[in-house]
Each structure stands twice: as structure tokens, then as C-alpha cells.
Scaffold this motif. Structure first.
Motif, PDB file in Angstrom:
ATOM      1  N   ILE A  42       2.465  33.244  48.512  1.00  0.00           N
ATOM      2  CA  ILE A  42       3.433  32.880  48.827  1.00  0.00           C
ATOM      3  C   ILE A  42       4.659  31.750  48.776  1.00  0.00           C
ATOM      4  N   TYR A  43       5.336  32.169  47.143  1.00  0.00           N
ATOM      5  CA  TYR A  43       6.008  31.041  46.689  1.00  0.00           C
ATOM      6  C   TYR A  43       7.477  31.694  46.471  1.00  0.00           C
ATOM      7  N   GLY A  44       8.401  31.076  47.164  1.00  0.00           N
ATOM      8  CA  GLY A  44       9.862  31.071  47.863  1.00  0.00           C
ATOM      9  C   GLY A  44      10.420  30.118  46.533  1.00  0.00           C
ATOM     10  N   LEU A  45      11.659  31.247  46.339  1.00  0.00           N
ATOM     11  CA  LEU A  45      12.662  30.108  45.452  1.00  0.00           C
ATOM     12  C   LEU A  45      14.250  31.059  45.370  1.00  0.00           C
ATOM     13  N   GLY A  46      14.645  30.648  46.554  1.00  0.00           N
ATOM     14  CA  GLY A  46      17.025  31.035  47.267  1.00  0.00           C
ATOM     15  C   GLY A  46      17.142  31.635  46.124  1.00  0.00           C
ATOM     16  N   TYR A  47      18.363  31.201  45.827  1.00  0.00           N
ATOM     17  CA  TYR A  47      19.350  31.136  44.985  1.00  0.00           C
ATOM     18  C   TYR A  47      19.506  30.611  44.311  1.00  0.00           C
ATOM     19  N   ILE A  48      19.764  30.333  42.922  1.00  0.00           N
ATOM     20  CA  ILE A  48      19.430  29.498  42.933  1.00  0.00           C
ATOM     21  C   ILE A  48      21.076  29.680  40.543  1.00  0.00           C
ATOM     22  N   GLY A  49      21.947  30.774  41.211  1.00  0.00           N
ATOM     23  CA  GLY A  49      23.259  31.244  40.298  1.00  0.00           C
ATOM     24  C   GLY A  49      22.524  31.975  39.245  1.00  0.00           C
ATOM     25  N   SER A  50      23.477  32.089  38.091  1.00  0.00           N
ATOM     26  CA  SER A  50      23.885  33.113  37.292  1.00  0.00           C
ATOM     27  C   SER A  50      22.735  31.722  35.862  1.00  0.00           C
TER      28      SER A  50
ATOM     29  N   PHE B 282       2.171  40.284  57.742  1.00  0.00           N
ATOM     30  CA  PHE B 282       3.334  39.614  57.478  1.00  0.00           C
ATOM     31  C   PHE B 282       5.092  40.592  56.768  1.00  0.00           C
ATOM     32  N   VAL B 283       5.462  39.582  57.611  1.00  0.00           N
ATOM     33  CA  VAL B 283       7.442  40.041  56.911  1.00  0.00           C
ATOM     34  C   VAL B 283       7.860  39.417  55.787  1.00  0.00           C
ATOM     35  N   LEU B 284       8.241  40.104  54.701  1.00  0.00           N
ATOM     36  CA  LEU B 284       8.945  39.260  53.304  1.00  0.00           C
ATOM     37  C   LEU B 284      10.943  39.160  53.760  1.00  0.00           C
ATOM     38  N   ILE B 285      11.860  38.390  53.948  1.00  0.00           N
ATOM     39  CA  ILE B 285      13.146  38.314  53.557  1.00  0.00           C
ATOM     40  C   ILE B 285      14.130  38.182  52.977  1.00  0.00           C
ATOM     41  N   GLY B 286      14.379  38.806  51.671  1.00  0.00           N
ATOM     42  CA  GLY B 286      14.577  37.904  50.008  1.00  0.00           C
ATOM     43  C   GLY B 286      16.138  37.234  50.161  1.00  0.00           C
TER      44      GLY B 286
ATOM     45  N   ASP C 289       5.925  36.514  68.832  1.00  0.00           N
ATOM     46  CA  ASP C 289       4.869  36.414  69.356  1.00  0.00           C
ATOM     47  C   ASP C 289       2.764  37.608  69.233  1.00  0.00           C
ATOM     48  N   ALA C 290       3.779  38.213  68.535  1.00  0.00           N
ATOM     49  CA  ALA C 290       2.978  38.984  67.790  1.00  0.00           C
ATOM     50  C   ALA C 290       2.079  38.086  66.896  1.00  0.00           C
ATOM     51  N   GLY C 291       2.520  37.058  66.678  1.00  0.00           N
ATOM     52  CA  GLY C 291       1.517  36.612  65.497  1.00  0.00           C
ATOM     53  C   GLY C 291       1.322  37.340  64.029  1.00  0.00           C
ATOM     54  N   ILE C 292       2.516  37.661  63.898  1.00  0.00           N
ATOM     55  CA  ILE C 292       3.444  38.111  62.433  1.00  0.00           C
ATOM     56  C   ILE C 292       4.532  36.577  61.581  1.00  0.00           C
ATOM     57  N   PRO C 293       3.901  36.340  61.195  1.00  0.00           N
ATOM     58  CA  PRO C 293       4.563  36.020  60.436  1.00  0.00           C
ATOM     59  C   PRO C 293       5.583  36.257  59.419  1.00  0.00           C
ATOM     60  N   CYS C 294       6.912  35.760  59.874  1.00  0.00           N
ATOM     61  CA  CYS C 294       8.417  35.786  58.928  1.00  0.00           C
ATOM     62  C   CYS C 294       8.591  35.051  57.544  1.00  0.00           C
ATOM     63  N   ILE C 295       8.797  35.357  56.549  1.00  0.00           N
ATOM     64  CA  ILE C 295       9.252  34.663  55.866  1.00  0.00           C
ATOM     65  C   ILE C 295      10.040  35.011  54.302  1.00  0.00           C
ATOM     66  N   ALA C 296      10.746  33.870  54.331  1.00  0.00           N
ATOM     67  CA  ALA C 296      12.452  33.878  53.637  1.00  0.00           C
ATOM     68  C   ALA C 296      12.393  32.619  53.217  1.00  0.00           C
ATOM     69  N   VAL C 297      13.572  32.958  52.302  1.00  0.00           N
ATOM     70  CA  VAL C 297      14.039  32.489  51.730  1.00  0.00           C
ATOM     71  C   VAL C 297      15.748  32.539  51.388  1.00  0.00           C
ATOM     72  N   GLU C 298      16.248  31.556  51.466  1.00  0.00           N
ATOM     73  CA  GLU C 298      18.208  31.623  51.154  1.00  0.00           C
ATOM     74  C   GLU C 298      18.913  32.584  50.057  1.00  0.00           C
ATOM     75  N   GLY C 299      19.664  32.889  50.567  1.00  0.00           N
ATOM     76  CA  GLY C 299      20.299  34.352  49.543  1.00  0.00           C
ATOM     77  C   GLY C 299      22.018  33.359  49.392  1.00  0.00           C
ATOM     78  N   ASN C 300      22.345  33.803  48.350  1.00  0.00           N
ATOM     79  CA  ASN C 300      23.790  33.315  48.237  1.00  0.00           C
ATOM     80  C   ASN C 300      24.712  33.392  49.711  1.00  0.00           C
ATOM     81  N   HIS C 301      24.854  33.949  50.221  1.00  0.00           N
ATOM     82  CA  HIS C 301      25.147  33.836  51.002  1.00  0.00           C
ATOM     83  C   HIS C 301      25.350  33.532  53.030  1.00  0.00           C
ATOM     84  N   ASP C 302      23.307  33.023  52.836  1.00  0.00           N
ATOM     85  CA  ASP C 302      23.455  31.773  53.888  1.00  0.00           C
ATOM     86  C   ASP C 302      23.288  30.778  53.730  1.00  0.00           C
ATOM     87  N   TRP C 303      23.246  30.824  52.501  1.00  0.00           N
ATOM     88  CA  TRP C 303      22.658  29.125  51.778  1.00  0.00           C
ATOM     89  C   TRP C 303      23.832  28.395  52.050  1.00  0.00           C
TER      90      TRP C 303
END
Length: 421
Positions: free
Chosen positions: A146-154, A48-52, A78-92
């Protein structure tokens, strides 16, 4: 079994320089870098691929950016490779009644967007990912949770115990868009190393994002447990000092992470200072500028047009405004043809007076002093004058560059900090 994956973050698709004449080429740079990472994932046949976080540069992207992102992600799908992501402060996206582009990608099956739900008392619920709905807080891939948590600030540091309390499985990875103080190059959206430490007891690998500089955090026994790959491309000036790349990781059955940092090859970015001290007139200054730039740019062997920030320094005998951006660019183009040029004018005007040399303040110094006096005149801002002056100037610079959306500026104001990475 050993699980292999790629960990990347802060791709910033859609980033460009508005109105600078290099929009198309710079826009393409970030897609080319991301496409290279995807190609490596397929070549290595990772699990798999992780995008932080911060896949996109802004929450409100152009339709062509969305379409091009799908085009690059299609081979992974197409390759069946999961791309797993969370949201950052820019794309939120700030308007929660709207579907974000990240959610749309997840609903279409190009990424698995992880976002936990919350309990009535403020705890976390990492519900299993629902591929039909394209949402959830937890997903199993390659025998790893795999657990995911995006941007939650300071205030992210206050959430660590609640995150750990919500995890009941073994062999875990946490995908978290947050920085760690003393390691991260940004000043907001970070947690302290001691606040992060409990994560090492719950997770074999903490996949970070947010800061554009790569770093690794060790636990109390010296085991590397938290990894930030940084941005694989140079997003802002200053990042030319950082290594650029992503991690290829093999997570062994005992929880040990064998990590390899693979470097990318971003367009050259240069920050150079031209010392024009003592120049009597603009013509003299331009000649000196050309000579200095020729020496400092001579070592750049990359054939791609560079991104250049020039800082003008020194005490001169003419008004700094005489060195316009157009004149400086024309002079620089005789040596190098930059794709994008930014000028930081810190020249000071020298004037004679009473037989003694008198140095007038630079324009930047005058701006800072005036802002400081205006802010300091209000008693409720006492003790925060320097901080608020810096924030005001940062907001001004971002607006002039046209590099952020209005919602991001509002977020920056509410945080009271400096611009996020």
C-alpha cells in the motif's frame, strides 16, 4: 490469498454549525457514522481499513475531537486491524514545523499515516513505514503493498509519472486524495482521466478521496481500477443527491477487485425552493411559505431532525428583508423542527412605474454586479471577472458560516478556485 478491506474517505470529524444551537448533535453525527464503519470492519474481520484523506474537517481540531477519534479507533487497534490513512486538504496542517493531529494519531499507533518523501530532482520515495516514528510512504498489509499520497493540489496530474516510477513492487494499492475530472463534483484538486490512466498499470486498486460523491473509474479495457467512496455523511448542502457509504473490497490474487458499496444512514438533508412569486406582503408570503413547505417536507419519514436549506424565489411586492430568518424558522417549526436551517433569499422586489411593472434586482444580483464592476476595473483581471467574482462571494459565504480556518482560506485564495469539498 484474497485480501479484504474497507475503503472510506472524507469523514470530516469535528464538523458542526457554529452558533446555530445544534452544535452538539451535528458534531456527534459524524462520529456516529465513523463508529459504524469501524464496527463493520471488526464484524467483517477485514485485513485493514483505508482512509483516503479528510479524516478531520480542519487541520486545527479541538482536543475533545482528538480524544473522541481515539475512542472510536481503539476497537480497531485492539482487534489488530491496521487503519492506513493519508492527509486530505482539510486535515493537512500548513505550518510544517508543527506536528499535525494526523501525525499524532500515527505516532500513537491508531493510524498508519502514509506520506512519501521527495528526491532532489522532484521524484518520489515511498520509504517503508516506521511504526516507531509513525511515518513512511509505503506499508505491507495482508500481502499487499500500500502506497500513500495525500493532497497535492491542482498540479497532481503532473506527478503521476513520478509516482509510477517510484513503484517497483507487485500487487499494489495506491491511497491518493485526489479527484478525477468528469467524475468528481469539486472543481479543484483533480486530475484528468487520461492523466490518471497510467496508475491502472501500476496499481490493482487506486483508493481515492476528495469529492463527496461516489464514483468508479475504468481503465482502457473496462476494468474498474480507481474508486472514490465519497463522504459517508452529508457534509455540505447539495450532497443530499449523492449515495452515502463506503466500499467493502475483496482484492483477489489476480488483482481483480470485488467491491460492494455499503450505504450509511446520515441525518436527512433537504434543499427546497419556496416560490413566493406575486406575494403582496410578508404575511401573505409566510402563509404561502408554510403551505409549500408542508407539501415538500411531508415525504420525510426519518424521525431525526433534518438539515434544511430553503431557497426563496419569486417577485414580491415587499422588501425581501421583511422575511427575516427568525420569522421563517418560526413558520417552518410549525411543520418540522429542523436541526439546522439556512436561508437563501433570492426574492426580487416589484415596484410600479409608468403603468408598467418594473422588477428591481435581488440583493444577490446587486452584490454580484458591484463586485464584478470593481474587479473588472483593474486591467490585469480582464477575462477573469466572473471567476474572481465567484471566488470572492464563496470566501464571503465561508467566513460568514464560520466553517473554515484562516489557513484554509489562504489555501483557497492561492488556488484561485472554488471551495474544496
Amino acid at each position: 490469498m484474497t485480501v479484504r478491506f474497507i475503503h472510506t474517505s472524507d469523514i470530516h470529524l469535528g464538523k458542526t454549525y457554529r452558533g446555530s444551537g445544534c452544535d452538539a448533535q451535528r458534531y456527534q453525527d459524524f462520529f456516529a457514522t465513523f463508529a459504524g464503519i469501524v464496527a463493520d470492519a471488526i464484524r467483517e474481520r477485514v485485513d485493514f481499513v483505508l482512509i483516503g484523506g479528510d479524516l478531520f474537517h480542519t487541520g486545527q481540531i479541538l482536543p475533545k475531537t482528538f480524544a473522541k477519534t481515539i475512542e472510536i479507533l481503539q476497537p480497531l487497534k485492539d482487534a489488530g486491524i491496521p487503519c492506513i490513512a493519508v492527509e486530505g486538504n482539510h486535515d493537512w496542517i500548513h505550518r510544517r514545523d508543527s506536528v499535525s493531529w494526523m501525525e499524532a494519531l500515527s505516532q500513537l499507533g491508531y493510524i498508519r499515516l502514509l506520506r512519501p518523501s521527495r528526491t532532489a530532482d522532484g521524484g518520489y520515495l515511498f520509504d517503508p513505514f516506521d511504526p516507531e516514528e509513525g511515518c513512511g510512504g509505503h506499508i505491507e498489509a495482508g500481502g499487499v503493498n500500500i502506497y500513500g499520497l495525500g493532497y497535492i493540489g491542482s498540479q497532481a496530474g503532473n506527478h503521476i509519472s513520478r509516482i509510477c516510477d517510484a513503484v517497483a513492487t507487485k500487487r499494489n494499492i495506491l491511497l491518493f486524495h485526489v479527484g478525477v475530472w468528469t467524475y468528481s463534483p469539486v472543481e479543484i484538486g483533480n486530475i484528468k482521466p487520461e492523466e490518471a490512466m497510467p496508475l491502472s498499470e501500476c496499481f490493482d486498486y487506486v483508493a481515492l478521496g476528495h469529492g463527496h460523491k461516489p464514483y468508479i473509474v475504468n481503465d482502457a479495457q473496462g476494468r474498474p481500477y480507481a474508486f472514490n467512496p465519497g463522504s459517508p455523511d452529508c457534509v455540505n448542502f447539495g450532497e443530499e443527491r449523492y449515495d452515502k457509504g463506503y466500499y467493502v473490497v475483496a482484492l483477489e490474487p489476480d488483482g481483480k477487485a470485488q467491491h460492494e458499496f455499503r450505504r450509511t444512514s446520515p441525518r436527512p438533508m433537504l434543499v427546497v425552493t419556496a416560490n413566493l412569486d406575486g406575494a403582496a406582503n410578508a404575511t401573505d408570503a409566510l402563509e404561502r411559505f408554510k403551505v409549500e413547505m408542508a407539501g415538500k417536507l411531508s415525504g420525510c419519514a426519518d424521525e431525526r431532525s433534518p438539515l434544511i436549506e430553503v431557497r426563496l424565489a419569486g417577485k414580491v411586492g415587499f422588501h425581501p428583508f421583511e422575511l427575516s430568518r427568525d420569522r421563517l424558522r418560526a413558520s417552518l417549526c410549525e411543520i418540522s423542527e429542523p436541526l439546522h436551517l439556512e436561508i437563501k433569499n433570492h426574492l426580487s422586489l416589484v415596484a410600479g412605474g409608468g403603468g408598467e411593472e418594473k422588477v428591481k434586482k435581488s440583493l444577490a444580483e446587486i452584490e454580484r454586479d458591484v463586485l464584478g464592476e470593481l474587479i473588472g476595473a483593474n486591467s490585469q483581471y480582464q477575462g477573469r471577472v466572473e471567476e474572481l467574482t465567484r471566488l470572492s462571494l464563496a470566501l464571503r459565504d465561508l467566513v460568514l458560516k464560520g466553517d473554515v480556518e484562516g489557513e484554509e482560506l489562504l489555501s483557497l485564495l492561492s488556488s484561485g478556485g472554488e471551495p474544496c469539498a
